[in-house]
Enzyme design. Structure first.
Site, PDB file in Angstrom:
ATOM      1  CB  THR A   1      -0.950   0.037   1.187  1.00 11.92           C
ATOM      2  OG1 THR A   1      -1.693  -1.112   1.135  1.00 11.92           O
ATOM      3  CG2 THR A   1      -1.824   1.322   1.181  1.00 11.92           C
TER       4      THR A   1
ATOM      5  CE1 TYR B   1     -16.660   0.678  -4.518  1.00 10.76           C
ATOM      6  CE2 TYR B   1     -17.066  -1.068  -5.903  1.00 10.76           C
ATOM      7  CZ  TYR B   1     -17.597   0.241  -5.517  1.00 10.76           C
ATOM      8  OH  TYR B   1     -18.452   0.815  -6.232  1.00 10.76           O
TER       9      TYR B   1
ATOM     10  CE1 TYR C   1      -2.340  -4.129   5.884  1.00  9.69           C
ATOM     11  CE2 TYR C   1      -1.786  -3.965   3.534  1.00  9.69           C
ATOM     12  CZ  TYR C   1      -1.901  -3.272   4.804  1.00  9.69           C
ATOM     13  OH  TYR C   1      -1.690  -1.933   4.976  1.00  9.69           O
TER      14      TYR C   1
ATOM     15  NE  ARG D   1      -4.089   2.625   2.849  1.00  4.57           N
ATOM     16  CZ  ARG D   1      -3.612   3.440   2.241  1.00  4.57           C
ATOM     17  NH1 ARG D   1      -4.415   3.747   0.988  1.00  4.57           N
ATOM     18  NH2 ARG D   1      -2.750   4.199   2.148  1.00  4.57           N
TER      19      ARG D   1
ATOM     20  CE  LYS E   1       1.197  -3.819   7.251  1.00  6.36           C
ATOM     21  NZ  LYS E   1       1.207  -3.000   6.014  1.00  6.36           N
TER      22      LYS E   1
ATOM     23  CB  ILE F   1       4.799  -4.907   7.468  1.00  8.48           C
ATOM     24  CG1 ILE F   1       5.403  -6.413   7.242  1.00  8.48           C
ATOM     25  CG2 ILE F   1       4.685  -4.268   6.155  1.00  8.48           C
ATOM     26  CD1 ILE F   1       4.429  -7.272   6.387  1.00  8.48           C
TER      27      ILE F   1
END
Length: 284
Positions: free
Chosen positions: A46, A109, A135, A140, A163, A205
């Site tokens: 990202t 989305y 992740y 997001r 993550k 991370i």
């Protein structure tokens, strides 16, 4: 996966003023973080603005990182999205010979059910020739990978870690309490890394490790007193990295540190004057 413990740095993608990739800047960045003591490189995540990199550019960035790294550190490659079959096609088209693992963001989305998220990740893990790190970043993706889903997926032979960037320490604790001994619980929030270490996390991370790799070496490898004191140094500047969306603030900080420029790609814009002034005041 001992080599993927400690600090993974979510590398930015430096751009020239004309928005093309700044490969000399990328090489300088990689030298900076390796000398600073990070444990592995995360490419095309990202923070790399992967959403606005073309498929060919992602390959070019990966190839450049492999070249500049020269075998010194493990490499984790960002390979995720909200179209499962497109990811499977990307897997077929990727040379994994110098990639140690894949970091795959939860579908965004679409807002799938938990069963859909599990099926998505199982399809990737079944077809990926290297291990997969999940992740979870609800800020997001607008959907959360529940701790129950993480635990189910943790038993897949080719899924080695998560993550966790939900910011929900209780959820992280529930994962830690039930995960297999060899599963990597990785902080996705720089500031929470010492807390994650306490409950069984194996590192981070990191966004700010682009700028301050030495601090993250202490956060991840110092004793707990050293770890939390190092993290405390970042308390004020950390929120500024996200105020106008990651990596806008970070790129301006990198410019201030003389590593690379601060150009971002639309729809992101360079840091506002207000944000620039506060970063200048708070940089370490």
């Amino acid at each position: 996966m001992l080599k993927l413990q400690g600090t993974g740095v979510a590398l930015i993608t430096p751009f020239k003023e004309n928005k093309s990739i700044d490969f000399p800047g990328l090489e300088k960045l990689i030298e900076h973080v390796i000398i600073g003591g990070v444990d592995y490189l995360v490419v095309a995540g990202t923070t790399a603005e992967s959403a606005t990199l073309t498929k060919n550019e992602k390959k070019e960035v990966l190839d450049a990182c492999i070249k500049y790294n020269a075998g010194r550190l493990p490499i984790v490659y960002g390979l995720g999205g909200n179209n499962t079959h497109a990811i499977l096609d990307d897997i077929k088209d990727t040379d994994f010979s110098q990639i140690d693992a894949v970091l795959s963001v939860s579908p965004f989305y679409n807002k799938p059910t938990q069963a859909g998220i599990i099926a998505h990740y199982r399809a990737i893990a079944d077809n990926c020739p290297v291990p997969v790190i999940l992740y979870n970043v609800p800020g997001r993706t607008m959907s959360n990978v529940s701790f129950q889903s993480t635990i189910q997926l943790s038993h897949h032979a080719n899924i080695i870690g998560m993550k966790e960037a939900s910011g929900d320490l209780s959820q992280c604790m529930r994962i830690a309490a039930r995960m297999p001994d060899d599963f990597l619980l990785i902080s996705g929030d720089d500031i929470l890394t010492p807390s994650m270490r306490v409950i069984g996390g194996k590192g981070v991370i990191s966004v700010l490790a682009n700028a301050y790799p030495e601090i993250f070496k202490t956060i991840c490898h110092g004793n707990l007193k050293e770890s939390k004191e190092a993290a405390f140094k970042l308390l004020d500047i950390n929120p500024l990295m996200y105020e106008e969306s990651n990596p806008v603030g970070l790129k301006f900080l990198m410019k201030e540190l003389g590593i690379c420029g601060d150009t971002v790609r639309l729809p992101l814009l360079p840091a506002s004057q207000s944000l620039r002034e506060r970063i200048k005041q708070l940089k370490l």
